[in-house]
Design a protein around this motif. Structure first.
Motif, PDB file in Angstrom:
ATOM      1  N   LYS A 132       0.848  -1.188   0.000  1.00  0.00           N
ATOM      2  CA  LYS A 132       0.000   0.000   0.000  1.00  0.00           C
ATOM      3  C   LYS A 132       0.885   1.239   0.000  1.00  0.00           C
ATOM      4  N   ALA A 133       1.259   1.665  -1.175  1.00  0.00           N
ATOM      5  CA  ALA A 133       2.140   2.828  -1.306  1.00  0.00           C
ATOM      6  C   ALA A 133       1.858   3.520  -2.632  1.00  0.00           C
ATOM      7  N   ASP A 134       1.653   4.807  -2.570  1.00  0.00           N
ATOM      8  CA  ASP A 134       1.550   5.618  -3.774  1.00  0.00           C
ATOM      9  C   ASP A 134       2.844   6.390  -3.955  1.00  0.00           C
ATOM     10  N   GLY A 135       3.021   6.958  -5.137  1.00  0.00           N
ATOM     11  CA  GLY A 135       4.295   7.586  -5.445  1.00  0.00           C
ATOM     12  C   GLY A 135       4.227   9.084  -5.611  1.00  0.00           C
ATOM     13  N   ILE A 136       5.380   9.716  -5.507  1.00  0.00           N
ATOM     14  CA  ILE A 136       5.547  11.121  -5.870  1.00  0.00           C
ATOM     15  C   ILE A 136       6.670  11.176  -6.896  1.00  0.00           C
ATOM     16  N   GLY A 137       6.453  11.955  -7.942  1.00  0.00           N
ATOM     17  CA  GLY A 137       7.367  11.919  -9.083  1.00  0.00           C
ATOM     18  C   GLY A 137       8.323  13.088  -9.138  1.00  0.00           C
ATOM     19  N   ALA A 138       9.565  12.779  -9.479  1.00  0.00           N
ATOM     20  CA  ALA A 138      10.566  13.815  -9.720  1.00  0.00           C
ATOM     21  C   ALA A 138      10.459  14.276 -11.171  1.00  0.00           C
ATOM     22  N   LYS A 139      10.657  15.558 -11.394  1.00  0.00           N
ATOM     23  CA  LYS A 139      10.539  16.111 -12.736  1.00  0.00           C
ATOM     24  C   LYS A 139      11.640  15.577 -13.650  1.00  0.00           C
TER      25      LYS A 139
END
Length: 404
Positions: free
Chosen positions: A347-354
């Protein structure tokens, strides 16, 4: 007669337009464009509902039901490809509804929006495919100059060459092929149309998934590894993943005084001197992250293993499964990484680097191909049905011609 409701809505909208950028400056993620779009959409929906009430009709409930269906599916599980399809269905139904509302009201704002939409659609139909070809060739040249000539960097070039060959052959096929053979050739454009729709749905949910806003209650941040320069140095693309994790780490530390552990995930490749995760740890240490807040996972060789092995470490470290975790990767890789996390029941969502813009078309194509391969059986069945249908029509046409 002055319509005070419209004036009030306009004033509220303008206040939001100027307030949102200042509000986002205080956040870790200072990107305000998404919230401006969300604010415009909210005010516009309120305005549309007002127009409907003036007509004493409630047709707005039709697109609203499609929007609610999408929101229900998305917030129940963000990491599903069907969410892209549901959102695009909402857009199609919503545009159809706005067209009917325009006919019923001749509202000036709707007329302006419809005019802009028609102009865009006209340009897409007129020069869209040719503009796409020019862009793909340009992008391929830029990528090859900056990133090299590997197969992974040639995807936009290969797509451009394929589309060029298709357009040339499609132009002459009706002249050189009998009608039944043209029907057989129709297998290719119909299959291309199918994959275009699949790609558009994938791209839609990939963009929507970029706007995750995790709470500051995380126990772990997984940083997904990638290759190293000269087998030991963190490249810029991987560095941005680490810096994104550090950014969230510092923000949560400031907000709650309870920093998460940063889990570097990546094994040692055949051409690497050390495990990727160890190089990533050294990078984070140089950025001032305390060593006690860094964990390493040194056995994974791909994203699926990143998620699987990281989950095992987090469960051991936390002493159970009731932890909160997110992961960081580059924005183009975010959604597929989320699918892998779902595969291992993490159960993990992500955050994206540009990522640099020139790199995105090639990267998204690579991600799309990988996702197609994840569901290749489904796509083979659909393409097989398309082929059977066109073969059947070609046979009918062939026998009809032979009897004449």
């Amino acid at each position: 007669m002055v319509n005070y409701f419209i004036i009030i809505i306009g004033i509220i909208y303008l206040i939001g337009v100027f307030t949102i950028p200042k509000w986002r400056q205080k956040k870790v993620n200072q990107d305000w464009k998404f919230y401006e779009l969300l604010w415009f959409s909210t005010c516009f929906i309120i305005y549309v509902i007002y127009l409907e009430t003036q007509l004493h009709t409630y047709y707005f409930l039709i697109p609203s039901s499609f929007l609610l269906l999408f929101l229900f599916s998305y917030f129940k599980e963000k990491r599903r490809l069907v969410n892209g399809l549901l959102f695009n269905l909402f857009l199609v139904v919503g545009m159809t509804y706005l067209g009917s509302l325009l006919v019923r009201t001749y509202n000036p704002l709707l007329i302006v929006l419809a005019g802009i939409t028609l102009i865009v659609l006209f340009l897409l139909i007129l020069i869209g495919l040719y503009a796409l070809l020019v862009f793909l060739y340009w992008n391929a040249i830029v990528v090859m100059r900056k990133e090299g000539h590997s197969l992974a960097n040639l995807l936009t070039l290969l797509l451009a060459i394929g589309l060029t060959a298709f357009l040339i052959f499609n132009h002459y096929s009706t002249r050189i092929l009998p009608e039944w053979a043209s029907l057989l050739f129709g297998i290719l454009p119909l299959s291309m149309l199918y994959f275009s729709i699949v790609f558009y749905n994938f791209l839609t949910i990939s963009v929507i998934y970029q706007f995750n806003q995790p709470k500051y209650n995380q126990d772990f941040i997984i940083v997904l590894g990638s290759g190293l320069i000269d087998g030991k140095t963190v490249p810029p693309l991987l560095g941005k993943r680490i810096e994104k994790a550090i950014q969230f780490y510092k923000a949560q530390s400031h907000a709650t005084l309870n920093p998460p552990k940063i889990l570097m995930s990546g094994g040692k490749g055949d051409d690497e001197h050390i495990a990727e995760s160890l190089a990533m740890k050294n990078y984070a240490l140089e950025k001032g992250i305390p060593e006690e807040d860094i964990l390493v996972e040194t056995n994974s060789t791909n994203t699926l293993e990143n998620m699987e092995f990281s989950k095992e470490i987090m469960e051991t470290t936390f002493g159970g499964t009731d932890f909160h975790a997110i992961f960081t990767t580059n924005n183009f890789h975010l959604f597929r990484a989320g699918l892998f996390a779902k595969t291992v029941n993490l159960k993990a969502d992500g955050i994206g680097a540009k990522t640099a813009f020139y790199f995105l078309p090639n990267a998204f194509l690579r991600e799309f191909i990988a996702i197609v391969m994840m569901h290749k059986r489904r796509h083979l069945i659909i393409c097989g049905l398309i082929a059977l249908m066109m073969i059947f029509l070609a046979l009918i046409q062939f026998f009809l011609v032979s009897r004449q």
